[in-house]
Design a protein around this motif. Structure first.
Motif, short mmCIF file in Angstrom:
data_model
loop_
_atom_site.label_atom_id
_atom_site.label_comp_id
_atom_site.label_asym_id
_atom_site.label_seq_id
_atom_site.Cartn_x
_atom_site.Cartn_y
_atom_site.Cartn_z
N VAL A 55 0.83 -1.20 0.00
CA VAL A 55 0.00 0.00 0.00
C VAL A 55 0.87 1.26 0.00
CG1 VAL A 55 -1.68 1.33 1.34
CG2 VAL A 55 -1.95 -1.15 1.11
N GLY A 56 1.90 1.27 0.85
CA GLY A 56 2.77 2.44 0.91
C GLY A 56 3.49 2.70 -0.39
N TRP A 57 4.06 1.65 -0.97
CA TRP A 57 4.81 1.83 -2.23
C TRP A 57 3.87 2.18 -3.37
CZ3 TRP A 57 7.90 -3.06 -0.66
CH2 TRP A 57 9.03 -2.66 0.08
N SER A 58 2.68 1.58 -3.40
CA SER A 58 1.75 1.92 -4.48
C SER A 58 1.30 3.37 -4.35
CB SER A 58 0.54 0.99 -4.46
OG SER A 58 -0.29 1.20 -3.33
N ASN A 59 1.18 3.87 -3.13
CA ASN A 59 0.80 5.26 -2.94
C ASN A 59 1.82 6.22 -3.56
OD1 ASN A 59 1.12 7.86 -1.09
ND2 ASN A 59 -1.01 7.24 -0.98
N ASP A 60 3.11 5.98 -3.26
CA ASP A 60 4.13 6.88 -3.79
C ASP A 60 4.33 6.68 -5.30
OD1 ASP A 60 4.41 7.77 -1.22
OD2 ASP A 60 6.59 7.75 -1.23
N TRP A 61 4.09 5.47 -5.79
CA TRP A 61 4.17 5.22 -7.24
C TRP A 61 3.04 5.95 -7.97
CZ3 TRP A 61 1.17 0.42 -8.97
CH2 TRP A 61 1.01 0.43 -10.35
N ILE A 62 1.81 5.78 -7.49
CA ILE A 62 0.66 6.38 -8.16
C ILE A 62 0.68 7.90 -8.04
CG2 ILE A 62 -1.86 6.56 -8.09
CD1 ILE A 62 -1.85 3.56 -7.22
N ASP A 63 1.17 8.39 -6.91
CA ASP A 63 1.18 9.84 -6.67
C ASP A 63 2.46 10.53 -7.14
OD1 ASP A 63 -1.31 9.84 -5.60
OD2 ASP A 63 -0.69 10.16 -3.52
N ALA A 64 3.34 9.81 -7.81
CA ALA A 64 4.63 10.39 -8.18
C ALA A 64 4.47 11.70 -8.96
CB ALA A 64 5.45 9.39 -8.99
N GLY A 65 3.58 11.71 -9.94
CA GLY A 65 3.37 12.92 -10.74
C GLY A 65 2.88 14.08 -9.90
N ARG A 66 1.92 13.81 -9.01
CA ARG A 66 1.39 14.87 -8.16
C ARG A 66 2.46 15.39 -7.20
NH1 ARG A 66 -2.97 11.01 -7.18
NH2 ARG A 66 -4.72 11.40 -8.59
N VAL A 112 -10.44 -11.94 4.04
CA VAL A 112 -10.67 -10.69 4.77
C VAL A 112 -9.46 -9.76 4.61
CG1 VAL A 112 -10.88 -9.69 7.07
CG2 VAL A 112 -12.33 -11.61 6.40
N HIS A 113 -8.26 -10.30 4.76
CA HIS A 113 -7.08 -9.45 4.66
C HIS A 113 -6.89 -8.92 3.25
CE1 HIS A 113 -2.52 -8.74 4.88
NE2 HIS A 113 -3.15 -7.72 5.42
N LEU A 114 -7.10 -9.75 2.25
CA LEU A 114 -6.91 -9.29 0.88
C LEU A 114 -7.96 -8.26 0.47
CD1 LEU A 114 -5.83 -12.64 -0.83
CD2 LEU A 114 -4.40 -10.74 -0.05
N VAL A 115 -9.17 -8.39 0.99
CA VAL A 115 -10.18 -7.35 0.75
C VAL A 115 -9.73 -6.03 1.39
CG1 VAL A 115 -12.52 -6.59 1.34
CG2 VAL A 115 -12.13 -8.91 0.48
N ALA A 116 -9.17 -6.11 2.60
CA ALA A 116 -8.69 -4.90 3.29
C ALA A 116 -7.57 -4.23 2.49
CB ALA A 116 -8.21 -5.26 4.69
N VAL A 117 -6.63 -5.03 1.98
CA VAL A 117 -5.52 -4.47 1.22
C VAL A 117 -6.02 -3.91 -0.12
CG1 VAL A 117 -3.34 -5.02 0.05
CG2 VAL A 117 -3.80 -5.93 2.34
N ALA A 118 -6.93 -4.63 -0.77
CA ALA A 118 -7.49 -4.13 -2.04
C ALA A 118 -8.22 -2.81 -1.83
CB ALA A 118 -8.43 -5.17 -2.63
N SER A 119 -8.88 -2.69 -0.69
CA SER A 119 -9.58 -1.44 -0.37
C SER A 119 -8.58 -0.28 -0.26
CB SER A 119 -10.34 -1.61 0.95
OG SER A 119 -10.79 -0.38 1.46
N ALA A 120 -7.43 -0.55 0.38
CA ALA A 120 -6.41 0.49 0.51
C ALA A 120 -5.82 0.86 -0.84
CB ALA A 120 -5.30 0.01 1.46
N TRP A 121 -5.62 -0.12 -1.71
CA TRP A 121 -5.15 0.18 -3.07
C TRP A 121 -6.20 1.02 -3.83
CZ3 TRP A 121 -1.24 -1.75 -6.69
CH2 TRP A 121 -0.14 -2.34 -6.04
N ALA A 122 -7.47 0.74 -3.60
CA ALA A 122 -8.53 1.51 -4.26
C ALA A 122 -8.48 2.97 -3.82
CB ALA A 122 -9.89 0.91 -3.96
N TYR A 123 -8.14 3.19 -2.55
CA TYR A 123 -7.98 4.56 -2.07
C TYR A 123 -6.85 5.24 -2.83
CZ TYR A 123 -6.51 8.42 0.93
OH TYR A 123 -6.14 9.66 1.39
N ALA A 138 -12.31 3.03 6.69
CA ALA A 138 -13.29 2.36 7.54
C ALA A 138 -13.31 0.86 7.28
CB ALA A 138 -14.68 2.96 7.31
N LEU A 139 -13.31 0.48 6.00
CA LEU A 139 -13.37 -0.94 5.65
C LEU A 139 -12.09 -1.66 6.03
CD1 LEU A 139 -14.79 -3.31 4.30
CD2 LEU A 139 -13.87 -2.53 2.10
N SER A 140 -10.94 -1.11 5.64
CA SER A 140 -9.67 -1.81 5.87
C SER A 140 -9.36 -1.94 7.36
CB SER A 140 -8.53 -1.08 5.15
OG SER A 140 -8.73 -1.10 3.75
#
Length: 273
Positions: A55-66, A112-123, A138-140
């Motif tokens: 989740v952390g690495w995907s955040n900085d990857w997706i937000d790199a341009g911003r 349950v855990h993979l749904v929680a992680v997928a939810s964070a990636w969706a964010y 809330a979900l994760s």
């Protein structure tokens, strides 16, 4: 070798190490409190940590341009210490490890855990820019206690009050975490719920949610009354100090740190109770 060390350091920083470590240790402590032995609790720890790293690495990857657009000097991808493709590769590798480790916890805990992680990636991918920015938190966070209890030899979901308190902590932490970045986010098109509420309302709502979560656990768990009262009072001081910092020092990271400390207090009550 120096370049390798620099890359490793950049990846650690890009993983959002504070929240990653905090969430992972909370999951470990709750697993122990729920009756898991140390080996099983350790497996919960590494599975959750793998998910948090992704989740952390995907955040900085997706937000790199911003982040580049607003000159976020605290981001390794902005300083050039790590590239977006490297972050993407790290995020996907961590996600693969998360899947494997989650499956080792058993099918129910894995789902349950993979749904929680997928939810964070969706964010990270989309929802952070919408009025639903709070929902993945809330979900994760709400699902996280059940990752531990469903991994037990006799799997059961976490109690409803624990789930509710965890979800409230997640949303409260989300609100506190966004406060220092409101201006930068808005400048790059990220307009989630906190941006729509404004700084003052977001600060007050964060305090309210964090304190309600701690109070739920203090009342519902079987902890000594003195400990419950002390924990709630400490949470009040921390949450209010975070709100005050958000209103008087907009760039301060204390609101989010205060939220993590309130969550830690709440986890202590859960484990003791």
């Amino acid at each position: 070798m120096p370049r390798t060390r620099a890359l490793v350091r950049a990846l650690v920083l890009a993983s959002h190490p504070g929240p990653t470590a905090a969430v992972s240790m909370f999951a470990f402590a709750y697993a122990l409190g729920a009756g898991a032995g140390v080996p099983l609790a350790a497996l919960v720890l590494v599975a959750v940590m793998a998910g948090q790293l992704s989740v952390g690495w995907s955040n900085d990857w997706i937000d790199a341009g911003r982040d580049l657009a607003v000159g976020r000097a605290d981001k390794p991808v902005v300083t050039g210490a790590v590239s977006p493709p490297a972050l993407r590769a790290a995020a996907l590798l961590a996600a693969g490890a998360c899947i494997a480790l989650s499956l080792a916890l058993g099918p129910a805990a894995a789902v349950v855990h993979l749904v929680a992680v997928a939810s964070a990636w969706a964010y990270n991918a989309r929802l952070k820019s919408t009025v639903w920015s709070w929902a993945p938190y809330a979900l994760s966070f709400g699902l996280l206690p059940s990752v531990a209890t469903l991994a037990l030899p006799d799997p059961v979901p976490a109690p409803a009050w624990t789930t509710a308190a965890a979800a409230l902590l997640g949303v409260g932490a989300h609100l506190a975490n966004v406060l220092p970045d409101l201006a930068d986010d808005a400048a790059t098109g990220v307009v989630g719920l906190p941006h729509r509420l404004g700084r003052r309302a977001t600060s007050l709502l964060s305090v309210a949610l964090l304190l309600v979560a701690t109070t739920i656990v203090a009342v519902a768990s079987s902890v000594p009354v003195v400990l419950a009262v002390v924990a709630v009072l400490a949470a009040v001081v921390l949450a209010l100090s975070g709100a005050l910092a958000a209103l008087t020092r907009p760039a301060s990271r204390w609101p989010f740190l205060a939220a993590i400390l309130v969550a830690a207090l709440t986890v202590v009550l859960l484990v003791v109770g």
